[in-house]
Enzyme design. Structure first.
Site, PDB file in Angstrom:
ATOM      1  N   HIS A 144       0.857  -1.184   0.000  1.00  0.00           N
ATOM      2  CA  HIS A 144       0.000   0.000   0.000  1.00  0.00           C
ATOM      3  C   HIS A 144       0.894   1.236   0.000  1.00  0.00           C
ATOM      4  CE1 HIS A 144      -3.174  -2.760   1.955  1.00  0.00           C
ATOM      5  NE2 HIS A 144      -3.444  -2.621   0.661  1.00  0.00           N
ATOM      6  N   GLY A 145       0.652   2.127  -0.931  1.00  0.00           N
ATOM      7  CA  GLY A 145       1.547   3.256  -1.140  1.00  0.00           C
ATOM      8  C   GLY A 145       1.734   4.147   0.070  1.00  0.00           C
ATOM      9  N   GLU A 147       1.981   3.224   3.134  1.00  0.00           N
ATOM     10  CA  GLU A 147       2.591   2.460   4.222  1.00  0.00           C
ATOM     11  C   GLU A 147       4.051   2.200   3.847  1.00  0.00           C
ATOM     12  OE1 GLU A 147       0.157  -0.997   4.788  1.00  0.00           O
ATOM     13  OE2 GLU A 147      -1.698   0.163   4.969  1.00  0.00           O
ATOM     14  N   ASN A 208      -4.043  -5.414  -2.556  1.00  0.00           N
ATOM     15  CA  ASN A 208      -4.333  -6.511  -1.638  1.00  0.00           C
ATOM     16  C   ASN A 208      -5.792  -6.962  -1.711  1.00  0.00           C
ATOM     17  OD1 ASN A 208      -3.169  -8.338   0.169  1.00  0.00           O
ATOM     18  ND2 ASN A 208      -3.954  -7.247   1.953  1.00  0.00           N
ATOM     19  N   ARG A 209      -6.468  -6.573  -2.779  1.00  0.00           N
ATOM     20  CA  ARG A 209      -7.811  -7.067  -3.097  1.00  0.00           C
ATOM     21  C   ARG A 209      -7.876  -7.523  -4.542  1.00  0.00           C
ATOM     22  NH1 ARG A 209      -7.250  -5.744   1.432  1.00  0.00           N
ATOM     23  NH2 ARG A 209      -8.723  -4.722   2.862  1.00  0.00           N
ATOM     24  N   HIS A 248       2.989  -4.228   6.566  1.00  0.00           N
ATOM     25  CA  HIS A 248       1.914  -3.232   6.510  1.00  0.00           C
ATOM     26  C   HIS A 248       1.947  -2.361   7.759  1.00  0.00           C
ATOM     27  CE1 HIS A 248      -0.358  -5.163   3.084  1.00  0.00           C
ATOM     28  NE2 HIS A 248       0.410  -6.171   3.473  1.00  0.00           N
ATOM     29  N   TYR A 308     -10.913  -9.441  10.499  1.00  0.00           N
ATOM     30  CA  TYR A 308     -11.934  -8.956   9.562  1.00  0.00           C
ATOM     31  C   TYR A 308     -11.685  -9.665   8.238  1.00  0.00           C
ATOM     32  CZ  TYR A 308      -8.296  -5.873   7.665  1.00  0.00           C
ATOM     33  OH  TYR A 308      -7.139  -5.383   7.105  1.00  0.00           O
ATOM     34  N   GLU A 330       1.558  -6.532  10.441  1.00  0.00           N
ATOM     35  CA  GLU A 330       1.244  -5.127  10.741  1.00  0.00           C
ATOM     36  C   GLU A 330       2.305  -4.667  11.735  1.00  0.00           C
ATOM     37  OE1 GLU A 330      -1.124  -3.399   9.317  1.00  0.00           O
ATOM     38  OE2 GLU A 330      -2.307  -4.985   8.344  1.00  0.00           O
TER      39      GLU A 330
END
Length: 575
Positions: A144-145, A147, A208-209, A248, A308, A330
């Site tokens: 993710h840009g 992060e 990530n989707r 992440h 989640y 994370e």
């Protein structure tokens, strides 16, 4: 006459001796040529494979060399971590690292982003770029840009390994026994987005989707995936990764599969390797002073769907389609923390990052699968009892690396079409790997079965004495009639190439356990055996030639002597 005969015999002996020396010289020259040319052929094959795919250092983006040189940060400079490196600085730093630490690293690209930025990877190993029967591990940052911590931490990891190789046992273990691949930025376009960095890529897609998913069939069309996603999928398929992790931000926890659940429910989604994943996540959490004491997540770890559910994630795709056990880490509760905190965060995560890579060696069963007939490697299926997730041995070496939760007993099975299955119970100790090689016999009606011979049983008996893991045969093979039928036809003795390192192994032979160090048959040994056969054959041929010439000489001497005797008798009679 006697003098001439002696000279003739002496001449023949000298010629024969010279012939033996020439034969020996030819054998030695043959062996030297083999030893010199074989590694070169393997290297050429490795480089040819690299050139044939997208895993090369070339990219479609042209970069000004002067800009790159100006962008290279100095490793010892305090400003090196005083800010987050932009994409140009990141590439320059990776190029600089691959130059000053080129004895254990290489730089290559797996493709390009949507806007054409190369996705650079550093490989760290004692033999970077070579194919070896060793586990491969990858770290992926900046998926993710917004992060960016992973970009910095993976560079610091590379620097630490370079500085501590052959000094620190953990660094030496990783470099010598693992092929470590570091992708600091999977989403360089999102990182460089203006006015602020974007979580998504340049097409505004969350990477990530974007992966194919077992519950979200809309992602199954790979041609519609983003360039970054396709590059990752090709990379994972090209390199047989044993394990991996992506970095992440936004929490402090080690997340493991499955991320998705049926019906989009927030519930614990158990995967076949749930216990192994819990162990790997625990390895990371327990070596982090804060993560292991988490009040939100028990033990600092969580099942993805229990936290989640998400669909199209890279973690589940790695496990289901790449046979790669991946964690989602994370690493900081605050996204994009101030650059001044990078050093502190690195020190908190350093041991966790290192121990997770080392677990691919410590918490695994390693071995090779070969044919009992040819000794060639087999890309067999490796399965473990009660774990419905088999892996495949590599095609080139037949090696496999099966991560398992330690401190338990397992039954490992090697199977392949056309061969009898082999199963062996093992006990995996804590922080100590098990080496288990399999030798598969061809089954009836298979291509190799016609080559079997009575010597087959002797070969297996001798190999079992070397503590090479051969499991008990099937019941139908063990019957006298079945065994006699199996041993009717000829077999050539296999020349094995076991793992280059000897490790402790627990092997069960007919339900009896034995432990010990396994002797090694290296390629040099096999070459010596082959050269010995060639040398023996040459000596045999020259011996035959020598005896033949000796017989001719003896015949010549005998005939000459008889002629001389007859002449004397004739002279006497004439008188």
């Amino acid at each position: 006459m006697e003098t001439a005969t002696a000279l003739l015999l002496l001449f023949l002996c000298i010629c024969s001796s010279h012939g033996f020396n020439r034969a020996g010289s030819r054998v030695q020259a043959f062996a030297a040529e083999e030893l010199q040319t074989k590694p070169l052929e393997e290297d050429n094959e490795t480089h040819e494979q690299t050139r044939s795919g997208t895993l090369s250092i070339s990219s479609t983006t042209e970069i000004n060399q002067t800009e790159l040189e100006l962008a290279i940060p100095e490793v010892g400079n305090e400003t090196f971590r005083a800010h987050y490196l932009n994409n140009l600085e990141l590439e320059a730093a990776m190029r600089n690292f691959s130059e000053h630490c080129n004895h254990i690293s290489r730089l290559y690209s797996i493709g390009n982003s949507t806007l054409g930025s190369p996705l650079w990877v550093l490989e760290i190993s004692d033999k970077p770029g070579d194919l070896e029967p060793e586990p491969a591990f990858k770290y992926v940052g900046n998926m993710h840009g917004n992060e960016p911590l992973g970009r910095e931490l993976l560079l610091l990891l590379a620097d630490w390994l370079c500085d501590n190789y052959l000094r620190d046992p953990l660094a030496t273990l990783i470099v010598d026994k693992v092929h470590l691949h570091l992708l600091p930025s999977m989403n360089p376009d999102g990182f460089a987005a203006k006015p602020v960095a974007s979580r998504n890529n340049a097409q505004d897609v969350d990477l990530n989707r974007d992966f194919p998913d077992q519950f979200f069939l809309q992602n199954d069309n790979e041609e519609l995936r983003q360039p970054e996603t396709r590059a990752m999928m090709h990379w994972i398929r090209s390199i047989h990764f044993t394990a991996s992790a992506s970095l992440h931000e936004g929490a402090l926890v080690a997340n493991y599969p499955y991320d998705g659940s049926p019906g989009a429910r927030t519930t614990y989604a158990v995967c076949p390797d749930d216990e192994t994943f819990r162990h790997l996540a625990g390895v990371y959490s327990q070596h982090h002073v804060l993560m292991s004491k988490s009040k939100e997540f028990v033990g600092g770890i969580t099942n993805g769907a229990a936290w989640y559910p998400l669909y199209g994630g890279m973690q589940d795709w790695n496990y289901l389609h790449g046979e790669c056990l991946e964690l989602t880490l994370e690493i900081n509760e605050e996204k994009w923390p101030p650059a001044s905190q990078i050093s502190r965060i690195w020190n908190q995560h350093r041991l966790s990052i290192l121990e997770l890579v080392a677990s691919t060696i410590k918490s695994a069963v390693h071995g090779r699968v070969v044919s009992a007939v040819t000794g060639q490697p087999l890309a067999a299926t490796i399965s473990v009892n009660d774990i419905d997730h088999p892996i495949t041995a590599s095609l080139r070496f037949g090696d496999y690396h099966r991560l398992l939760a330690p401190g338990k007993s397992y039954e490992v099975t090697a199977s392949m079409m056309g061969y009898y299955n082999r199963s062996t119970p093992i006990l995996l100790p804590v922080d100590k790997p098990v080496t288990l090689d399999f030798i598969l016999e061809p089954a009836p009606n298979s291509r190799d079965f016609d080559h079997l011979h009575l010597q087959d049983s002797q070969v297996f008996n001798s190999m079992s004495g070397l503590n090479i893991g051969i499991s008990p045969v099937h019941k139908e093979q063990a019957t006298p009639a079945g065994k006699a039928e199996r041993l009717k036809k000829p077999v050539s003795r296999p020349l094995l190439k076991p793992l280059k390192e000897s490790q402790d192994v627990v092997v069960t032979q007919n339900s009896s356990k034995s432990q010990g160090k396994r002797p090694q048959l290296m390629e040099e040994d096999l070459l010596s055996i082959n050269n010995l056969a060639v040398h023996s054959t040459s000596q045999y041929l020259w011996m035959l030639a020598f005896l033949s010439m000796l017989a001719v000489a003896a015949t010549f001497v005998y005939v000459s002597h008889r002629i001389k005797v007859r002449r004397r008798w004739r002279q006497r009679l004439s008188k």
